[in-house]
Scaffold this motif. Structure first.
Motif, PDB file in Angstrom:
ATOM      1  N   TRP A 105      26.788  43.352  12.943  1.00 43.02           N
ATOM      2  CA  TRP A 105      26.737  42.115  14.068  1.00 43.02           C
ATOM      3  C   TRP A 105      25.345  41.756  13.495  1.00 43.02           C
ATOM      4  O   TRP A 105      24.563  42.730  13.061  1.00 43.02           O
ATOM      5  CB  TRP A 105      27.070  42.244  14.810  1.00 43.02           C
ATOM      6  N   VAL A 106      24.559  40.586  12.726  1.00 43.51           N
ATOM      7  CA  VAL A 106      23.381  39.588  12.937  1.00 43.51           C
ATOM      8  C   VAL A 106      23.371  38.845  13.613  1.00 43.51           C
ATOM      9  O   VAL A 106      24.864  38.447  13.622  1.00 43.51           O
ATOM     10  CB  VAL A 106      23.064  40.030  11.557  1.00 43.51           C
ATOM     11  N   MET A 107      22.287  38.301  13.545  1.00 42.62           N
ATOM     12  CA  MET A 107      22.185  36.922  14.446  1.00 42.62           C
ATOM     13  C   MET A 107      21.456  35.667  12.492  1.00 42.62           C
ATOM     14  O   MET A 107      21.281  36.259  11.726  1.00 42.62           O
ATOM     15  CB  MET A 107      21.151  36.892  15.873  1.00 42.62           C
ATOM     16  N   SER A 108      21.405  34.427  13.173  1.00 41.62           N
ATOM     17  CA  SER A 108      20.412  33.581  12.455  1.00 41.62           C
ATOM     18  C   SER A 108      19.960  33.108  12.986  1.00 41.62           C
ATOM     19  O   SER A 108      19.723  33.087  14.436  1.00 41.62           O
ATOM     20  CB  SER A 108      21.760  33.069  12.156  1.00 41.62           C
ATOM     21  N   THR A 109      19.098  32.468  12.321  1.00 38.09           N
ATOM     22  CA  THR A 109      18.002  31.321  12.863  1.00 38.09           C
ATOM     23  C   THR A 109      17.497  29.970  11.893  1.00 38.09           C
ATOM     24  O   THR A 109      18.335  30.330   9.952  1.00 38.09           O
ATOM     25  CB  THR A 109      17.050  31.692  13.025  1.00 38.09           C
ATOM     26  N   VAL A 110      17.508  29.507  11.547  1.00 36.93           N
ATOM     27  CA  VAL A 110      17.158  28.149  11.633  1.00 36.93           C
ATOM     28  C   VAL A 110      15.831  27.999  10.693  1.00 36.93           C
ATOM     29  O   VAL A 110      14.768  27.770  11.698  1.00 36.93           O
ATOM     30  CB  VAL A 110      17.330  26.663  10.904  1.00 36.93           C
ATOM     31  N   ASN A 141      22.995  27.806   2.144  1.00 40.70           N
ATOM     32  CA  ASN A 141      22.996  27.417   3.666  1.00 40.70           C
ATOM     33  C   ASN A 141      24.702  27.984   3.946  1.00 40.70           C
ATOM     34  O   ASN A 141      24.821  28.685   5.105  1.00 40.70           O
ATOM     35  CB  ASN A 141      22.861  26.235   4.646  1.00 40.70           C
ATOM     36  N   ASN A 142      24.991  28.178   2.886  1.00 40.56           N
ATOM     37  CA  ASN A 142      26.584  27.200   3.653  1.00 40.56           C
ATOM     38  C   ASN A 142      27.000  28.788   3.079  1.00 40.56           C
ATOM     39  O   ASN A 142      27.773  29.572   4.292  1.00 40.56           O
ATOM     40  CB  ASN A 142      28.049  26.671   2.656  1.00 40.56           C
ATOM     41  N   LEU A 143      26.504  29.416   2.866  1.00 38.89           N
ATOM     42  CA  LEU A 143      27.096  31.148   2.460  1.00 38.89           C
ATOM     43  C   LEU A 143      26.401  31.881   3.696  1.00 38.89           C
ATOM     44  O   LEU A 143      27.602  32.663   4.406  1.00 38.89           O
ATOM     45  CB  LEU A 143      25.863  31.849   0.837  1.00 38.89           C
ATOM     46  N   ASN A 144      25.361  31.358   4.120  1.00 39.37           N
ATOM     47  CA  ASN A 144      24.539  32.238   5.385  1.00 39.37           C
ATOM     48  C   ASN A 144      25.432  31.788   6.655  1.00 39.37           C
ATOM     49  O   ASN A 144      25.108  33.082   7.753  1.00 39.37           O
ATOM     50  CB  ASN A 144      23.004  32.035   5.202  1.00 39.37           C
ATOM     51  N   SER A 145      25.999  30.969   6.625  1.00 46.67           N
ATOM     52  CA  SER A 145      26.269  30.910   7.930  1.00 46.67           C
ATOM     53  C   SER A 145      27.496  30.667   7.871  1.00 46.67           C
ATOM     54  O   SER A 145      27.737  31.432   9.178  1.00 46.67           O
ATOM     55  CB  SER A 145      26.296  28.667   8.148  1.00 46.67           C
ATOM     56  N   LYS A 146      28.275  30.526   7.308  1.00 48.94           N
ATOM     57  CA  LYS A 146      30.254  31.315   7.201  1.00 48.94           C
ATOM     58  C   LYS A 146      29.765  33.055   6.926  1.00 48.94           C
ATOM     59  O   LYS A 146      30.633  34.084   7.685  1.00 48.94           O
ATOM     60  CB  LYS A 146      31.060  31.238   5.873  1.00 48.94           C
ATOM     61  N   ILE A 147      28.350  33.493   6.542  1.00 47.51           N
ATOM     62  CA  ILE A 147      28.928  35.269   6.375  1.00 47.51           C
ATOM     63  C   ILE A 147      28.530  35.256   8.251  1.00 47.51           C
ATOM     64  O   ILE A 147      29.003  36.080   9.047  1.00 47.51           O
ATOM     65  CB  ILE A 147      27.324  35.523   5.832  1.00 47.51           C
ATOM     66  N   TYR A 148      27.603  34.207   8.684  1.00 41.75           N
ATOM     67  CA  TYR A 148      27.476  34.748   9.906  1.00 41.75           C
ATOM     68  C   TYR A 148      28.389  34.916  10.651  1.00 41.75           C
ATOM     69  O   TYR A 148      28.446  35.185  12.039  1.00 41.75           O
ATOM     70  CB  TYR A 148      26.132  33.622  10.293  1.00 41.75           C
ATOM     71  N   GLU A 157      14.758  21.378   2.088  1.00 40.17           N
ATOM     72  CA  GLU A 157      15.420  21.337   3.037  1.00 40.17           C
ATOM     73  C   GLU A 157      15.167  22.515   4.416  1.00 40.17           C
ATOM     74  O   GLU A 157      14.410  23.805   3.862  1.00 40.17           O
ATOM     75  CB  GLU A 157      16.880  21.050   2.616  1.00 40.17           C
ATOM     76  N   ASP A 158      15.479  22.292   5.461  1.00 35.69           N
ATOM     77  CA  ASP A 158      15.787  24.040   6.373  1.00 35.69           C
ATOM     78  C   ASP A 158      16.299  24.751   5.395  1.00 35.69           C
ATOM     79  O   ASP A 158      18.010  24.826   4.906  1.00 35.69           O
ATOM     80  CB  ASP A 158      15.786  23.568   7.237  1.00 35.69           C
ATOM     81  N   LEU A 159      16.380  26.306   6.391  1.00 32.54           N
ATOM     82  CA  LEU A 159      17.135  26.812   4.977  1.00 32.54           C
ATOM     83  C   LEU A 159      17.527  27.910   6.441  1.00 32.54           C
ATOM     84  O   LEU A 159      17.077  28.489   7.671  1.00 32.54           O
ATOM     85  CB  LEU A 159      15.932  27.984   4.537  1.00 32.54           C
ATOM     86  N   PHE A 160      19.034  28.530   6.111  1.00 35.11           N
ATOM     87  CA  PHE A 160      19.604  29.260   7.488  1.00 35.11           C
ATOM     88  C   PHE A 160      19.860  30.372   6.714  1.00 35.11           C
ATOM     89  O   PHE A 160      20.055  30.694   5.374  1.00 35.11           O
ATOM     90  CB  PHE A 160      20.948  28.459   7.097  1.00 35.11           C
ATOM     91  N   VAL A 161      19.031  31.478   7.443  1.00 35.04           N
ATOM     92  CA  VAL A 161      19.188  32.287   7.275  1.00 35.04           C
ATOM     93  C   VAL A 161      19.243  33.920   8.506  1.00 35.04           C
ATOM     94  O   VAL A 161      20.335  32.844   9.557  1.00 35.04           O
ATOM     95  CB  VAL A 161      17.616  32.977   6.959  1.00 35.04           C
ATOM     96  N   LEU A 162      19.629  35.097   7.768  1.00 36.18           N
ATOM     97  CA  LEU A 162      20.534  36.091   9.117  1.00 36.18           C
ATOM     98  C   LEU A 162      19.226  36.519   9.068  1.00 36.18           C
ATOM     99  O   LEU A 162      18.076  37.011   8.370  1.00 36.18           O
ATOM    100  CB  LEU A 162      20.765  36.524   7.722  1.00 36.18           C
TER     101      LEU A 162
END
Length: 1063
Positions: free
Chosen positions: A645-650, A620-627, A673-678
């Motif tokens: 540009w991309v967006m994100s969601t959980v 999640n840390n990786l994907n959120s910081k990419i976002y 856990e929930d997953l932060f994705v792009l």
């Protein structure tokens, strides 16, 4: 052999050339067209005003124009416009660029923009024809266009909609957005469900319609077409709640056609009985309905749906989720089970909501199967409405419609690839014509300016259920209707309707119009999917949510998957478009890839020294910081700083269930856990050339690798570093570590009992006696690994009468310390608990637990860290007063084995998380708390559940020395490196004052503001093991409360906010 036409094909140059005329263009290539059109619009506006009673005098005279006040005011407006236009051009999101693949936003259609601009200058209000004679008429026909493209029957000017008909006529209108359209559809569903009950009350003895109660018959939903039906007054509540929608809509018109009642009279009578007036609750009471009717929707439903349920009084708890399959489509087998339960317990169903293009996945629910289920259950006595939320997917039906007359001539000199729909998606969109209502948003895939949502009814009479005037159409001159009579809204801009009409007529609602735009965008989306599916590097893996065909085949091995990935790289991604289109085998595979409707969900994971990460929090840390690097989240950010540009969601585990579990497995992640994705949404029809898409994918890959090097690796490797401990007690001495959730070096809660040299201990004891409230600390004199210290049982240390101010203060040999270069020895571990997220609970405990340790003479406590983010709370030399009612037990022995003290009156779950503005001030020196003592279960996770082995109850009083920290413990020391562009600029600070009016300046000199004045020196980063990180002892590192800014983006609004706290 399948007769399905090939999904991917060439879009000859004539079509692409037409598409190029429908937009301003990524580089404003059609700017002259827009300038000329603006001139025409202003000229016509001027002529209209001149031609309107030309005998009227001129009001803004030459003398006025020469006045100082006039020119001063104009100059002010020009300066404001100039400044705002310049800032917006640099800081707004470049939806127009093919580089933008974020949200459902893209360049506006040129005809839509011009239509909006033109109409806006006349400012018509489509609430009534009196204020919008032209645009109300246009909105009506826009609604008919949308009905037709969805498969509904189109109205003509001579059709009387109030008459019963087996061939319903569609009706649609523009709303401010999909949320309002969804709300209106739910309002209709509620009123339709209760209308038969209201009519039954109107036929009761003494009621106005009682005289027809002995003759008025109605056909039940389970009756065959030849059935004479049942006497309406003899129907029970269950039968009335389950009349077919068409039957309910026929009720009021039948009173006119069969009994001669005027529609005005019917409305006047029913106004006293419908739930609009008497409320749903009264009708529930009248008919003894003790099981509230329910709504069904897949768990990927838009966040507006629970809101709608709350607003309409249905209640969000009666909005029931249907499970999803592995492609996040509604599981129609589960829906059948839920309908069966409703049938057995006689619980009515308002409606089933199918999604055609879910916001975060692009998934299309099985509409055809839902229609089949309704037919099946109506025969058994259970009826309901079907609504399709096609806010995103509605315009994709243009891919199903042929152009009435082709206007393009083929040109094969250049090839632009285009794709049609997946066969599954095609079947579902073809079934939209059987839905009772559909939400469709022109301002999404229709490329129309906001606000322009839309709602269409299969049977136009449905709109009468949410009107406050007579339920008939007043055919005024040229068919103009009072559009504002129907639905939720009153005033609304006529400009939105004109924008949609202009786009529809210019582009065309068919496969060669909007279908061409969307077809090329679908091709781009499929190419992006291929990049996500095959992207991999030494330390990076990328996995799309939707599986490759080889991953779904029974018995397929990893070798098969890798072979398919290599085929995609060589045969789909490398060739030119012409070469790809000529490769039948490659095109066949490409035709099966991607999501239902152009939205790709994907996530990244990383390796360290070849070992793949399994921790969800770190992914999640990786994907959120990419976002954060591929999005603009603040007004100070500049668009030019972003390459892609991309967006994100959980993705929430409780919503996606096994589908998410399977996806985590493919990412090699473990846990609930929930997953932060792009997410990427490719709406532009322009980036179909191979090299351009590949360059965007490469830019993303570089960004991901940078985040791995700058954040993921230093967060998750253990290197020698300085360790600091809070001192407690004087005889013996205890040390409490200063843990950090997000750095592997400090990801432990450790409590130690140690020996100090006598002279050091005595000096410390004397100082504590003189200053009992001061927090003393011990730090390692050299960089060490904590595990090595504990294994060795000793280390060389320095002692301070405060927290270290910087890492440099620990490494500087000339730095003064309270005590220097002494040995800490005979280390005994009292508590050692991992703070790895996989070992933490997902929820805070109901009451706040503490480790209790020490001796009877000197006892200390340290807050047990069960969840992240959290707060470190420590107090030494507490006073414990046990209640005498508890029996004798060996307190000293229990204390040695481990005791948990739970503060009975401190509700941790309601207080956490702590942070700026919400300090744990309850934890202060000499304060007394009621506590319960338990034996330490020594288990983790799971300690958030109530402890069972109670020893005693009593009170505990904190000592004079108390340590509180919610900042350092939650810091991410890698965050400043990845957020370097987020510092406030002089330009932004000046612009903020300009907007808020804190300055008298009406125009900003951007050239001057670009010169950055000298800034106060910031805390220098620390180089540790070749990595740059923040100094854990200094201010400024990002904490868990404000890290992952992407989660707090306004786009992330959702009804359910119970984000996994351990992220």
């Amino acid at each position: 052999m399948s007769t399905q036409p090939p999904r991917a094909h060439s879009s000859d140059n004539s079509h692409h050339e037409a598409i190029a005329s429908w937009f301003l263009g990524p580089k404003a290539e059609n700017h002259q067209v827009m300038r000329d059109a603006f001139n025409t619009i202003v000229n016509d506006l001027q002529n209209a005003r001149l031609d309107y009673h030309p005998e009227d005098q001129e009001f803004v005279t030459a003398d006025v124009k020469d006045s100082i006040s006039y020119n001063s005011s104009l100059d002010r407006m020009k300066d404001l416009l100039s400044t705002l236009s310049r800032y917006m051009s640099e800081h707004n999101i470049p939806f127009y660029s093919p580089r933008y693949n974020g949200h459902m936003n893209a360049d506006l259609s040129l005809p839509g923009t011009l239509g909006y601009m033109m109409t806006m200058l006349y400012n018509p209000n489509n609430v009534a024809p009196e204020s919008s004679p032209v645009t109300s008429l246009i909105e009506y026909w826009v609604g008919q266009d949308l009905c037709e493209v969805l498969g509904y029957r189109r109205a003509s000017a001579t059709v009387e909609l109030t008459a019963p008909s087996s061939e319903p006529i569609g009706w649609g209108h523009i709303t401010s957005g999909g949320s309002i359209a969804n709300l209106e559809s739910m309002w209709v569903a509620r009123n339709l469900k209760y209308y038969p009950l209201a009519l039954r009350n109107a036929m009761a003895p003494g009621a106005p319609f009682n005289y027809i109660s002995h003759t008025f018959r109605v056909r039940l939903c389970s009756d065959g077409p030849e059935s004479e039906g049942k006497l309406f007054s003899a129907c029970d509540t269950w039968e009335l709640l389950n009349l077919a929608p068409s039957t309910v809509l026929d009720l009021a018109p039948r009173l006119t056609s069969e009994y001669g009642m005027s529609s005005d009279y019917v409305q006047k009578v029913m106004a006293d009985y419908i739930c609009q007036t008497v409320t749903k609750d009264k009708l529930d009471k009248d008919f003894e309905i003790d099981k509230p009717p329910v709504y069904f929707a897949g768990s990927t439903k838009h966040y507006s749906w629970p809101k709608c349920a709350a607003i309409t009084g249905i209640g969000s708890e009666n909005m029931r989720d249907v499970r999803l399959d592995n492609r996040t489509r509604m599981d129609h087998h589960h829906l059948a089970d839920l309908l069966e339960e409703c049938l057995q317990e006689r619980r009515a169903v308002y409606a089933v909501v199918a999604i055609a293009g879910s916001t975060e996945h692009g998934a299309v629910d099985p509409v055809a199967e839902i229609v089949h289920l309704r037919d099946r259950y109506q025969k058994r006595g259970l009826s309901f409405l079907i609504h399709v939320d096609a806010a995103w997917g509605g315009y994709f039906t243009t891919l199903l419609r042929d152009e009435p007359k082709c206007t393009f001539q083929a040109n094969s000199d250049h090839i632009e690839p285009s794709m049609t729909l997946l066969p599954y998606t095609r079947r579902q969109l073809e079934a939209l014509k059987y839905a009772d209502s559909v939400t469709i948003d022109p301002h999404k895939s229709g490329h129309i300016p906001y606000p322009a949502g839309g709602l269409c009814y299969r049977d136009g009479r449905s709109r009468f259920l949410v009107t406050w005037t007579s339920p008939y159409i007043d055919f005024q001159e040229e068919g103009v209707q009072t559009m504002g009579t129907y639905g939720v809204e009153g005033s609304k801009p006529g400009a939105s309707a004109v924008a949609a009409w202009m786009s529809h007529k210019s582009i065309g609602l068919h496969k060669n119009g909007y279908g061409s735009v969307l077809g090329e965008a679908i091709f781009t989306s499929a190419k992006f999917y291929c990049h996500w599916a095959t992207m991999e590097d030494t330390d990076l893996i990328v996995v799309p949510f939707n599986m490759l065909p080889s991953e779904t085949k029974p018995g397929s091995s990893e070798a098969h998957v890798q072979a398919e990935k290599e085929f995609i790289r060589e045969r789909i991604l490398k060739p030119t478009n012409r070469e790809l289109l000529a490769d039948t085998e490659a095109m066949r595979l490409l035709s099966t890839l991607g999501s239902d409707l152009m939205i790709n969900v994907f996530a990244c994971n990383f390796r360290i020294d070849g070992e793949l990460n399994t921790n969800i929090t770190e992914a999640n840390n990786l994907n959120s910081k990419i976002y954060e690097r591929v999005a603009i989240l603040h007004a100070r950010d500049k668009a030019v700083d972003r390459d892609i540009w991309v967006m994100s969601t959980v993705l929430k585990q409780k919503h996606l269930g096994e589908a998410l579990t399977n996806y985590k497995r493919r990412l090699s992640l473990e846990g609930d856990e929930d997953l932060f994705v792009l997410v990427n949404v490719s709406m532009s029809p322009f980036p179909t050339e191979t090299n351009f898409i590949s360059s965007l994918a490469e830019a993303f890959k570089q960004t991901a690798n940078e985040v791995i090097r700058q954040s993921c690796v230093p967060r998750n490797i253990i290197l020698p570093d300085y360790h600091t401990f809070i001192l407690q007690g004087t005889d013996p001495v205890y040390m409490v570590s200063m843990p950090m959730f997000h750095m592997a070096n400090f990801r432990e809660q450790v409590i130690l009992c140690v020996d100090l040299p006598e002279d050091v201990r005595q000096a410390y004891a004397d100082a504590r006696e003189d200053t009992p409230g001061v927090v003393f600390t011990i730090s390692t004199a050299d960089e060490e690994v904590l595990s090595d210290i504990l294994l060795r049982g000793s280390f060389i240390a320095n002692m301070d009468d405060s927290l270290p101010t910087s890492r440099r203060s620990l490494s500087d040999p000339d730095q003064w310390h309270f005590q220097s270069d002494f040995e800490v020895s005979n280390i005994r571990i009292i508590q050692r608990r991992s703070l790895d997220s996989s070992r933490l609970d997902s929820k805070y405990p109901s009451h706040m637990p503490f480790y209790l340790y020490g001796t009877r003479d000197q006892m200390h406590i340290d807050h047990i860290l069960l969840c992240s983010p959290n707060v470190q709370l420590s107090s030494d030399q507490v006073t414990l007063d046990l209640h005498p009612d508890f029996g004798d037990f060996d307190f000293d022995a229990e204390l040695e084995d481990g005791v948990i003290a739970v503060m009975d009156d401190v509700r941790e779950e309601v207080m956490q998380p702590f942070g700026p503005g919400h300090d744990p001030t309850f934890f202060r020196p000499n304060r007394t708390f009621r506590v319960s003592l338990y034996r330490d279960p020594s288990s983790s996770p799971g300690m958030a559940s109530p402890f069972s082995d109670l020893l005693a109850r009593g009170t505990i009083t904190l000592g004079a020395c108390v340590y509180r920290d919610f900042e350092k413990i939650n810091r991410d020391l890698t965050a400043p490196v990845t957020k370097s562009k987020r510092t406030a600029t002089p330009e932004f600070e000046a612009f903020k004052k300009f907007i808020t009016g804190e300055t008298d300046c009406q125009k900003l000199d951007f050239a001057t503001l670009d010169i950055v004045p000298p800034q106060p020196p910031a805390a220098p980063p620390v180089k540790l093991g070749g990595f740059l990180i923040a100094d854990r002892y200094q201010e400024g590192a990002c904490s868990d409360r404000n890290r992952n800014i992407g989660k707090r983006s306004s786009w992330k609004v959702s009804w359910s906010t119970d984000m996994g706290r351990s992220q």
